[in-house]
Design a protein around this motif. Structure first.
Motif, PDB file in Angstrom:
ATOM      1  N   MET A  88     -32.543  24.587 -69.380  1.00 53.42           N
ATOM      2  CA  MET A  88     -32.208  25.382 -70.906  1.00 53.42           C
ATOM      3  C   MET A  88     -32.380  24.473 -71.995  1.00 53.42           C
ATOM      4  N   PRO A  89     -33.042  24.854 -72.971  1.00 50.57           N
ATOM      5  CA  PRO A  89     -32.744  24.073 -74.155  1.00 50.57           C
ATOM      6  C   PRO A  89     -31.546  24.360 -74.653  1.00 50.57           C
ATOM      7  N   MET A  90     -30.988  23.415 -75.479  1.00 47.48           N
ATOM      8  CA  MET A  90     -29.444  23.746 -75.963  1.00 47.48           C
ATOM      9  C   MET A  90     -29.568  23.814 -77.394  1.00 47.48           C
ATOM     10  N   VAL A  91     -28.691  24.379 -78.180  1.00 46.06           N
ATOM     11  CA  VAL A  91     -28.521  24.637 -79.696  1.00 46.06           C
ATOM     12  C   VAL A  91     -27.124  24.551 -80.141  1.00 46.06           C
ATOM     13  N   TYR A 146     -24.473  25.422 -77.250  1.00 50.49           N
ATOM     14  CA  TYR A 146     -24.779  26.890 -76.259  1.00 50.49           C
ATOM     15  C   TYR A 146     -26.374  26.519 -75.790  1.00 50.49           C
ATOM     16  N   LYS A 147     -26.442  27.214 -74.709  1.00 47.20           N
ATOM     17  CA  LYS A 147     -27.732  27.472 -74.386  1.00 47.20           C
ATOM     18  C   LYS A 147     -28.472  28.185 -75.233  1.00 47.20           C
ATOM     19  N   ASN A 148     -29.680  27.607 -75.315  1.00 46.75           N
ATOM     20  CA  ASN A 148     -30.341  28.449 -76.437  1.00 46.75           C
ATOM     21  C   ASN A 148     -31.252  29.486 -75.691  1.00 46.75           C
ATOM     22  N   VAL A 149     -30.580  30.555 -75.452  1.00 43.08           N
ATOM     23  CA  VAL A 149     -31.187  31.631 -74.513  1.00 43.08           C
ATOM     24  C   VAL A 149     -32.497  32.413 -75.604  1.00 43.08           C
ATOM     25  N   PHE A 150     -32.122  32.426 -76.723  1.00 45.48           N
ATOM     26  CA  PHE A 150     -33.124  32.833 -77.932  1.00 45.48           C
ATOM     27  C   PHE A 150     -34.356  32.177 -77.529  1.00 45.48           C
ATOM     28  N   ALA A 151     -34.409  31.082 -77.681  1.00 47.39           N
ATOM     29  CA  ALA A 151     -35.663  30.211 -77.521  1.00 47.39           C
ATOM     30  C   ALA A 151     -36.702  30.905 -76.298  1.00 47.39           C
TER      31      ALA A 151
END
Length: 227
Positions: free
Chosen positions: A137-140, A147-152
């Motif tokens: 997961m990309p992070m933000v 946080y995990k960048n679920v939006f991405a």
């Protein structure tokens, strides 16, 4: 055999379980839609990522999620059992044209609609739930917290026009499924009355249109924004 087993193995018991699980899943759709609409907020995914984090870490939400998966499985199993039972109960020489005059297209094809929606769920879970739980997961950074960048992940999926088209098409099938299932669930539970049934039917039709349209609007808007 206990009374619970007898009830669940009877036609009436199966229909009751179908209705109860169906109403739970309808409620889940409302909650899920409320969360997903945060994808459209103009904050670069901040609100949605915080929402996704709370959904992943809240113990109560995790228990409800497990229950939701269980209800989906039960709903599918009992829909298959009832479909097979209905086919066996039809007399020889059943006239299809007569059935079409006494029922809606969606009511006669609930099995097909349910199968398509199930396939959509499997694809949807593979593309999002599986990747979020087990993928890289990309992070933000949000206010100094990572946080995990679920939006991405969601934005990347909705930048694919083929996936967006598939999603929108499946929401159309969901609308037909809900148009019959909503009122049918209340009727099965005995919550039908000459005074209230027309209102329930109208609410069901409104729900079956509004909810799928709003779900479909999310990937459409995000795809346009990605251009």
């Amino acid at each position: 055999m206990s009374w619970v087993t007898k009830t669940l193995s009877s036609t009436l018991g199966r229909k009751l379980l179908m209705a109860l699980t169906g109403l739970f899943l309808i409620l889940f759709l409302v909650v899920h839609l409320a969360g997903n609409l945060q994808l459209l907020l103009p904050d670069n995914g901040k609100s949605f990522n915080l929402y996704a984090e709370s959904m992943a870490t809240n113990p109560l939400i995790r228990i409800v999620s497990i229950g939701n998966f269980a209800f989906i499985i039960l709903h599918v199993i009992y829909s298959i059992l009832l479909t097979q039972l209905n086919k066996k109960s039809r007399p020889i020489g059943y006239v299809e044209s007569a059935a079409s005059t006494n029922s809606t297209w969606s009511s006669r094809n609930m099995g097909i609609l349910g199968t398509i929606i199930l396939l959509f769920l499997l694809v949807h879970l593979k593309g999002f739930y599986y990747e979020i739980k087990f993928g890289e997961m990309p992070m933000v950074d949000i206010a100094g917290v990572t946080y995990k960048n679920v939006f991405a992940i969601v934005a990347a999926a909705y930048s694919n026009v083929l996936y967006v088209a598939f999603y929108v098409l499946c929401m159309g099938f969901l609308a037909f499924h809900l148009s019959h299932g909503f009122a049918s669930a209340f009727q099965t539970l005995g919550l039908n009355h000459v005074k209230y049934s027309p209102l329930i039917q109208k609410v069901g039709i409104g729900f079956s249109i509004l909810v799928p349209v709003l779900f479909a609007l999310i990937p459409i808007v995000m795809y346009i924004q990605s251009l």
